[in-house]
Design an enzyme around this catalytic site. Structure first.
Site, PDB file in Angstrom:
ATOM      1  N   HIS A   1       0.845  -1.191   0.000  1.00 24.48           N
ATOM      2  CA  HIS A   1       0.000   0.000   0.000  1.00 24.48           C
ATOM      3  C   HIS A   1       0.883   1.244   0.000  1.00 24.48           C
ATOM      4  CE1 HIS A   1      -3.580  -2.284   1.673  1.00 24.48           C
ATOM      5  NE2 HIS A   1      -2.602  -3.039   2.147  1.00 24.48           N
TER       6      HIS A   1
ATOM      7  N   GLU B   1       2.404  -0.859   4.403  1.00 23.25           N
ATOM      8  CA  GLU B   1       2.198   0.513   3.930  1.00 23.25           C
ATOM      9  C   GLU B   1       3.545   1.189   3.698  1.00 23.25           C
ATOM     10  OE1 GLU B   1      -0.541   2.169   3.259  1.00 23.25           O
ATOM     11  OE2 GLU B   1      -2.213   1.234   4.371  1.00 23.25           O
TER      12      GLU B   1
ATOM     13  N   HIS C   1      -2.377  -2.832  -3.506  1.00 20.84           N
ATOM     14  CA  HIS C   1      -3.775  -2.640  -3.144  1.00 20.84           C
ATOM     15  C   HIS C   1      -4.611  -2.429  -4.403  1.00 20.84           C
ATOM     16  CE1 HIS C   1      -6.561  -0.677   0.121  1.00 20.84           C
ATOM     17  NE2 HIS C   1      -7.000  -1.841  -0.291  1.00 20.84           N
TER      18      HIS C   1
ATOM     19  N   ASP D   1      -3.424   2.481  -5.013  1.00 20.94           N
ATOM     20  CA  ASP D   1      -2.076   2.477  -4.450  1.00 20.94           C
ATOM     21  C   ASP D   1      -1.432   1.086  -4.546  1.00 20.94           C
ATOM     22  OD1 ASP D   1      -4.184   1.840  -2.460  1.00 20.94           O
ATOM     23  OD2 ASP D   1      -2.559   1.655  -1.024  1.00 20.94           O
TER      24      ASP D   1
END
Length: 211
Positions: A55, A137, A173, A183
């Site tokens: 992400h 992330e 993602h 993303d």
């Protein structure tokens, strides 16, 4: 000039059977800063943790270096601190890991548990990717380049994950939730990640540069 990931990292084992490692204490990676999120739950019985989902995030979008992402994942973000935050007010989300622009690594949820990062999703013939994936992330904005230090940290972390879980796939993602999420975006260098890991192309999305 920065050294590319493929020159720094030898190929790592893919799809290893779950087991103990000096890298891990239970589902917690020993080389990440731990900050527990309340936003998690148990995985379904028999879940095969074989997917890494990449992400991107920054709060407010495009602003780096603050602690807003950590606050979001721990339900302590001040919704009044920035106008953008009102658009996500009340959101309860988490990712297993977060990689800052300089490569600093944080962990919020044990890899053995189910973090809330994927939402409505589907990949490799399975839905509900939260059930059997690890969410990572990267501090950034979709469509804009990421830093070399982030790729290095991502390669190291994915290799470590593959020593504990039977990781066989990596996707963005945007790939598991097409049309809903974008993303990490088109500027993410999937070919560099593939070279750094040394895995076959079928472990990755069908994107340019992955061979």
């Amino acid at each position: 000039m920065a050294t590319p990931p493929d020159k720094l990292h030898p190929p790592c084992a893919q799809g290893a059977a779950p087991g103990g490692s000096a890298l891990w204490t239970g589902g917690w990676y020993n080389f990440a800063r731990r900050l527990d999120s309340p936003n998690f739950g148990p995985r379904p019985e028999g879940a095969n943790i074989d997917l890494v989902v990449v992400h991107s995030i920054s709060l407010p979008p495009g602003c780096y270096g603050g602690d807003e992402v950590q606050r979001l994942f721990t339900n302590t973000l001040d919704w009044n601190a920035h106008p953008y935050f009102k658009s996500i007010e009340g959101m309860q989300v988490s990712s297993h890991f977060y990689i800052r622009r300089g490569g600093e690594l944080w962990q919020f949820v044990s890899g053995d548990n189910r973090a809330w990062h994927a939402g409505v999703s589907s990949w490799r013939g399975r839905s509900n990717c939260n059930d059997d994936s690890i969410g990572i992330e990267l501090e950034g904005v979709e469509g804009e380049p990421f830093e070399q230090a982030q790729y290095e940290a991502l390669v190291d972390l994915t290799c470590a994950l593959a020593q504990r879980y039977p990781i066989a796939h990596v996707a963005g993602h945007e790939h598991i939730a097409p049309g809903r999420k974008g993303d990490p975006g088109g500027a993410f260098d999937w070919a560099a990640l593939q070279r750094g890991l040394g895995w076959e192309r079928d472990a990755f999305p069908d994107v340019s540069g992955v061979t």
